[in-house]
Design a protein around this motif. Structure first.
Motif, PDB file in Angstrom:
ATOM      1  N   VAL A 336       0.836  -1.205   0.000  1.00  0.00           N
ATOM      2  CA  VAL A 336       0.000   0.000   0.000  1.00  0.00           C
ATOM      3  C   VAL A 336       0.868   1.251   0.000  1.00  0.00           C
ATOM      4  CG1 VAL A 336      -1.685   1.319   1.320  1.00  0.00           C
ATOM      5  CG2 VAL A 336      -1.956  -1.149   1.101  1.00  0.00           C
ATOM      6  N   VAL A 337       1.913   1.253   0.822  1.00  0.00           N
ATOM      7  CA  VAL A 337       2.811   2.416   0.902  1.00  0.00           C
ATOM      8  C   VAL A 337       3.545   2.621  -0.424  1.00  0.00           C
ATOM      9  CG1 VAL A 337       4.836   3.374   2.063  1.00  0.00           C
ATOM     10  CG2 VAL A 337       3.104   2.155   3.391  1.00  0.00           C
ATOM     11  N   VAL A 338       4.064   1.518  -0.990  1.00  0.00           N
ATOM     12  CA  VAL A 338       4.840   1.624  -2.234  1.00  0.00           C
ATOM     13  C   VAL A 338       3.954   2.075  -3.392  1.00  0.00           C
ATOM     14  CG1 VAL A 338       6.130   0.303  -3.954  1.00  0.00           C
ATOM     15  CG2 VAL A 338       6.580  -0.053  -1.527  1.00  0.00           C
ATOM     16  N   VAL A 339       2.785   1.450  -3.534  1.00  0.00           N
ATOM     17  CA  VAL A 339       1.890   1.801  -4.641  1.00  0.00           C
ATOM     18  C   VAL A 339       1.409   3.242  -4.519  1.00  0.00           C
ATOM     19  CG1 VAL A 339      -0.380   1.327  -5.646  1.00  0.00           C
ATOM     20  CG2 VAL A 339       1.145  -0.561  -5.106  1.00  0.00           C
ATOM     21  N   SER A 340       1.012   3.643  -3.326  1.00  0.00           N
ATOM     22  CA  SER A 340       0.536   5.013  -3.147  1.00  0.00           C
ATOM     23  C   SER A 340       1.656   6.025  -3.403  1.00  0.00           C
ATOM     24  CB  SER A 340      -0.042   5.196  -1.739  1.00  0.00           C
ATOM     25  OG  SER A 340       0.922   4.872  -0.750  1.00  0.00           O
TER      26      SER A 340
END
Length: 352
Positions: A336-340
């Motif tokens: 979630v952190v990487v994609v966002s």
């Protein structure tokens, strides 16, 4: 379909009602037939891996074996233990079977071929599929027997553990597509890797989440190696121990209905759903109806489910919990952190 009924002279309200009922039947009846066939396919795949023949007597190539088993179960007597809670004991398999059916209302089989194309389809799938654990818990508690009760406790802990990871995986998909509509999620998967491939599974950022979702979907449906709720060496038959006849068959139908659903979700969320695998016009891919692409991908994932079940040993319970909480949960949160972060830097131009 509503317009067709209106052309026959029905009012709009009755036309909508009959069209909805017809849509439900068009999904439910083929789904029940598919459950019978994949039970046969499951047994054939296990037999092939174990160098056995599998069902080959009832009907041509054994194709009618599942129907013979269904008839046998239907003719058996329904036995209710004297110490069981009769009402809840009978409701539990109905809940499991019903929940396995209602999720299909939002599954898109092709562009516009969906019973309810709602904007929150993904949330509906997550909410409805989560209700399946209630059938298992109620069955375990209402049986008033220690083995089903232990199985119900395991099922509750297992589903909570892996639904947390699945939730974060779905957040990554929603961030990338900016929608909860399943049809829109499929259409957003066109043209990854230089515009050639259809599917988030080909996206390096989302491929790890495709693997996490596939393994978590096996845990959600209590398939080997995550079948701790039905560990016959420990719990006899798990939450189904006290069930017989059609009440037992409803659990069986619900389980395989959920397996088909998870195969469909794997295809829809990460591998292009009803889209062809290649986004090129050199071959007439797009002339083939999308429903055939979706079914082909579902069959592939079902083969993977059966392959794993035939070859993998069952996990210990501590290994099951460790995988869910210490590996999949950190991975899905990191995704979630990487994609966002990637979307903020590229799509929305932050810092430019």
């Amino acid at each position: 379909m509503t317009e067709s009924f209106q052309n026959w002279g029905f009012t709009y309200e009755w036309s909508w009602f009959f069209a909805t009922i017809a849509g439900i039947l068009l999904i439910a009846f083929p789904l029940m037939l598919a459950v019978a066939m994949i039970i046969y396919a499951d047994r054939k795949i296990w037999a092939a891996i174990a160098l056995r023949r599998g069902p080959n007597v009832v009907g041509p190539w054994g194709l009618l074996q599942s129907f013979a088993d269904g008839l046998k179960v239907f003719l058996k007597e329904t036995i209710i233990p004297t110490s069981a809670n009769k009402g809840l004991f009978l409701i539990a398999p109905v809940v499991s079977f019903t929940v396995a059916l209602i999720v299909w209302a939002v599954i898109p089989f092709d562009v516009g071929v969906v019973l309810a194309d709602i904007n929150v389809g993904l949330l509906y799938v997550l909410a409805a599929s989560s209700l399946g654990v209630y059938g298992v818990i109620v069955a375990g508690w209402a049986s008033n027997s220690k083995y089903p009760f232990f199985s119900a406790l395991r099922a509750a802990a297992q589903m909570v553990s892996y639904e947390v990871s699945i939730g974060f995986v779905l957040i990554s998909v929603v961030l990338y597509t900016n929608t909860f509509n399943l049809s829109a999620i499929v259409l957003a998967q066109q043209g990854h890797v230089f515009g050639l491939l259809n599917g988030f599974g080909f996206n390096p950022l989302l491929f790890p989440m495709a693997v996490v979702f596939l393994i978590s979907s096996m845990a959600e449906t209590f398939r080997t190696p995550f079948d701790l709720t039905e560990a016959e060496s420990e719990l006899v038959a798990g939450f189904q121990t006290e069930y017989s006849s059609m009440s037992f068959a409803l659990f069986w139908l619900g389980e395989y209905g959920n397996v088909i659903l998870m195969c469909a979700l794997n295809a829809i969320l990460f591998w292009g759903g009803f889209l062809p695998p290649l986004n090129v016009d050199l071959i007439p891919w797009f002339d083939i109806p999308g429903i055939f692409w979706l079914f082909g991908k579902m069959l592939f994932f079902f083969f993977v489910f059966s392959w794993v079940r035939a070859t993998m040993p069952r996990y210990r319970y501590d290994q099951l919990m460790r995988l869910g909480w210490k590996i999949f949960l950190p991975l899905s949160i990191t995704s979630v952190v990487v994609v966002s972060s990637w979307l903020m830097l590229t799509r929305y131009g932050v810092g430019s």
